[in-house]
Design an enzyme around this catalytic site. Structure first.
Site, PDB file in Angstrom:
ATOM      1  N   PHE A  29     -72.134  12.764  11.089  1.00  0.00           N
ATOM      2  CA  PHE A  29     -71.100  13.285  12.101  1.00  0.00           C
ATOM      3  C   PHE A  29     -70.189  14.000  11.144  1.00  0.00           C
ATOM      4  CE2 PHE A  29     -73.419  10.313  14.717  1.00  0.00           C
ATOM      5  CZ  PHE A  29     -73.928  11.078  15.620  1.00  0.00           C
ATOM      6  N   GLU A  69     -57.804  -7.749  18.266  1.00  0.00           N
ATOM      7  CA  GLU A  69     -58.324  -8.237  19.705  1.00  0.00           C
ATOM      8  C   GLU A  69     -59.774  -8.664  19.499  1.00  0.00           C
ATOM      9  OE1 GLU A  69     -57.153  -5.245  22.629  1.00  0.00           O
ATOM     10  OE2 GLU A  69     -59.046  -4.479  22.492  1.00  0.00           O
ATOM     11  N   GLU A 117     -55.729   0.330  27.352  1.00  0.00           N
ATOM     12  CA  GLU A 117     -54.507   1.392  26.957  1.00  0.00           C
ATOM     13  C   GLU A 117     -54.270   2.232  28.318  1.00  0.00           C
ATOM     14  OE1 GLU A 117     -55.280   3.405  23.571  1.00  0.00           O
ATOM     15  OE2 GLU A 117     -56.870   4.709  24.490  1.00  0.00           O
ATOM     16  N   ASN A 168     -53.126   6.431  28.670  1.00  0.00           N
ATOM     17  CA  ASN A 168     -52.853   7.846  28.001  1.00  0.00           C
ATOM     18  C   ASN A 168     -52.017   8.429  28.867  1.00  0.00           C
ATOM     19  OD1 ASN A 168     -56.014   7.867  26.833  1.00  0.00           O
ATOM     20  ND2 ASN A 168     -54.397   7.648  25.628  1.00  0.00           N
ATOM     21  N   LYS A 207     -49.193  -0.015  22.048  1.00  0.00           N
ATOM     22  CA  LYS A 207     -50.322  -0.841  22.606  1.00  0.00           C
ATOM     23  C   LYS A 207     -50.058  -2.286  22.589  1.00  0.00           C
ATOM     24  CE  LYS A 207     -54.251   2.070  21.478  1.00  0.00           C
ATOM     25  NZ  LYS A 207     -53.431   3.236  21.215  1.00  0.00           N
ATOM     26  N   GLU A 240     -57.046   3.023  31.040  1.00  0.00           N
ATOM     27  CA  GLU A 240     -58.245   2.977  30.526  1.00  0.00           C
ATOM     28  C   GLU A 240     -58.836   1.475  30.269  1.00  0.00           C
ATOM     29  OE1 GLU A 240     -59.193   5.006  26.974  1.00  0.00           O
ATOM     30  OE2 GLU A 240     -58.425   6.784  27.610  1.00  0.00           O
TER      31      GLU A 240
END
Length: 677
Positions: free
Chosen positions: A349, A201, A289, A291, A120, A276
């Site tokens: 979750f 960031e 980024e 993919n 990245k 993205e």
């Protein structure tokens, strides 16, 4: 690039993506080779492939991440190519190069592109050099970043350089949280990606997550298949995706898609990929980024465009020109994807591996299911807890939401816990319907969404459930395959008690917060005939009649209202009534039953004794016997199903006993740490 022939493809993956890829191979008359770890030997992807090759047992490193073993299996099977799917080795440049070195076609981009976009930090720099907008960021060692803690523009987002899927990502609101978050992010990055490099960031407030699907061939052609919005997330993991984005104006849609295409052209990218972006409240977009693989949510785009992305991947890998130009790509209607997980929304979750005793997919127009399940099975704690993907397509967003709502109600997965009720609460939420969301919406409104789940259950009249259960019970046991119309003529009224007690337990799929006892209803049977029942409950008459026999799910009219119901027998001889997307456990108390208590007892920590929240492995122990701790101190960390769980102190005290050490395997009964006041 000359065209190459492909007769056989090894699918280097498992689960629903392996099943989905094999489906396209069958359509193209290309032979398929599945691979499997020992615990996947009976999986659907193995059963539908032309042949299946064993990886043996062991960790992921020994099985689905074992490059040399997978290469050897492909060569031994006589495969021409390997499709990596997503996850596992799909973005591993060494794997792509190993395929090439062994004359196997890798169905994906070249290794250089994967290395560039897989890092990245490098990807960010490449975007800057090519005038692609990015947000402010800071790269360096943990010490360098901490040295500038006071000057950082909080909130900031810590990210793993080689990461993806939300792993190694942490939002930090102020300097006091930085050290622990940096340490945890670096540890996750090293463990999940083999690279502990991280960067920081600026965190964009109230952001939208929008991505563009790309196809690029070896002849210089690059096209987009429009965008997807993936702003409904929890823990940076996408939960609901849709296309087109309901947020972007047509001007911004064109700009963001063109930016994605230009980025791919600059790097000479080929095959499928997804660029993205983060989009702020003013629709300014920033590169996030790329993919370099097929995405989990690719069916959303396929449903809108009619383009089989896997088929195009294979075509491109063969060296052919893409089957589409930009002008020929037509996007129609609106598509929504829901990810179905074995997890407990009410328990943060937490993954919920275990047996699936009954599985039924909704069958209706506009619905596609990508799944690897076709019968009762077990969700392993070794892999991601995603069960399947529900993709719904309608003429517009309103109709797509309605189709999704109905499909979720008819989707039956009987297991410990799933997120289906949680997905229902989102789909029915006014903010989602009106598109008033961002990537932090689920976190900010978690209590509201969970409360909505409970409310859905509370709004279902338990008397309706009882009447539907008895309708099924009598018809199934006494009227099925009989020629008579009246049960009393067959067995005699004296054989059956006209007054019946029916007990309802707690919801099998969406446990309510209260620990209230099961409810008993006293029912008077008034009339039983073939395909109909009349009874009285709490002074009210309930008339039930079969409207449509649909096989697994029947349409039933109860007091004039049509409902879809499914009733099944559970492993403990009770019955599960599936109504409006929720499950209710029922039993008749006038019949013998070995199981008396079928409510769910959670394994909860006390203030002093701490248990593992799930089966997993201890990856860090922060305390030793005699240590003083205060509220919210992290006592230890348990990892399971790709997720770290911080076990925090709920009270101040002294560590009385530490029962585990790093790398110990634990289950929900394992005591981890005991405190003393």
């Amino acid at each position: 690039m000359p065209s190459k022939k492909i007769h056989k493809i090894l699918v280097a993956n498992r689960g629903e993506i392996a099943v989905r890829i094999i489906g396209t191979l069958k359509k193209l008359s290309i032979n398929s080779v599945a691979i499997y770890a020992d615990n996947d030997a009976d999986s659907l992807h193995c059963r539908i492939a032309d042949e299946a090759r064993p990886l043996g047992c062991g960790s992921l490193k020994d099985t689905y991440l074992n490059i040399q073993k997978i290469i050897d299996l492909a060569l031994d099977a006589g495969a021409d190519a390997i499709h990596p799917g997503y996850g596992f080795l799909s973005e591993n440049a060494d794997f792509a190069e190993a395929c090439k070195a062994n004359n196997l076609i890798f169905i994906g981009p070249d290794a250089d592109s994967m290395r560039l976009m897989g890092d990245k930090i490098r990807a960010r720099q490449f975007a800057i050099e090519n005038d692609i907008p990015v947000v402010w960021g800071l790269v360096g060692s943990l010490e360098d970043i901490e040295a500038q803690a006071a000057a950082l523009p909080y909130p900031v987002l810590i990210k793993a350089s080689a990461g993806g899927g939300g792993k190694g990502m942490h939002i930090v609101d102020d300097a006091s949280q930085l050290h622990l978050s940096l340490e945890q992010a670096a540890r996750e990055a090293e463990r999940y990606f083999g690279n502990g490099q991280i960067f920081v960031e600026q965190y964009i407030r109230n952001p939208r997550h929008i991505e563009v699907q790309i196809l690029a061939d070896h002849h210089g052609n690059v096209i987009h298949l429009y965008e997807r919005e993936c702003s409904v997330q929890r823990r940076y993991q996408k939960v609901i995706e849709e296309s087109p984005s309901p947020t972007l104006t047509e001007e911004k849609r064109k700009a963001i898609c063109e930016t994605a295409v230009n980025l791919c052209k600059k790097m000479n990218y080929n095959n499928a990929g997804t660029v993205e972006f983060i989009v702020d409240e003013n629709q300014n977009f920033y590169f996030l980024e790329m993919n370099t693989r097929i995405q989990v949510e690719h069916p959303v785009t396929e449903q809108r465009t009619g383009i089989d992305i896997v088929e195009e991947q294979i075509r491109i890998a063969r060296g052919k020109v893409m089957g589409y130009t930009q002008d020929s790509v037509m996007a129609n209607g609106h598509a929504i994807e829901c990810r179905i997980y074995a997890e407990d929304p009410e328990n943060n979750f937490m993954p919920a591996p275990g047996d699936i005793t009954l599985y039924h997919e909704p069958k209706m127009r506009g619905v596609r299911i990508d799944s690897s399940i076709d019968r009762p099975t077990t969700i392993s704690d070794s892999y991601d807890p995603m069960i399947s993907k529900l993709i719904c397509h309608g003429k517009d967003r309103e109709s797509a939401i309605e189709i999704t709502r109905n499909a979720l109600k008819d989707y039956i997965v009987q297991t410990k816990k799933t997120n289906i009720p949680y997905l229902q609460s989102i789909i029915d939420n006014d903010d989602f319907i009106e598109n008033k969301i961002d990537t932090s919406y689920c976190e900010k409104h978690q209590d509201e969404l969970i409360d909505s789940m409970v409310k859905m259950r509370d709004e279902i009249k338990k008397e309706d459930v009882v009447a539907l259960f008895l309708f099924y019970d009598f018809n199934k046991k006494y009227l099925e395959n009989k020629t008579i119309d009246n049960i009393w003529e067959d067995i005699g009224y004296w054989r059956y008690n006209m007054n019946i007690d029916v007990e309802i337990g707690r919801d099998a799929a969406c446990h309510v917060r209260t620990d209230a006892a099961n409810v008993v209803f006293h029912v008077q049977i008034d009339r039983i005939r073939r395909k109909s029942l009349s009874c009285t409950i709490n002074g009210q008459t309930y008339e039930v009649m079969l409207s449509q026999n649909g096989g697994d799910i029947n349409k039933v009219i109860i007091n004039g209202m049509t409902e879809s119901i499914f009733v099944s027998e559970t492993n403990d001889n009770n019955y599960c009534v599936h109504l409006k997307g929720l499950d209710f456990i029922c039993r008749r108390n006038d019949e013998l039953n070995d199981t008396k208590d079928y409510s769910h007892t959670e394994n909860k920590n006390s203030d002093l004794e701490y248990h593992s929240p799930m089966p997993g492995k201890v990856i860090k122990v922060n305390v030793k016997e005699g240590d003083e701790v205060k509220v919210d101190d992290v006592l230890c960390v348990v990892e399971a199903m790709k997720m770290e769980n911080n076990i925090k102190a709920m009270t101040s005290g002294k560590v009385a006993k530490v029962f585990v050490k790093e790398n110990d395997k634990v289950d929900v009964k394992t005591i981890l740490i005991e405190l003393a006041l």
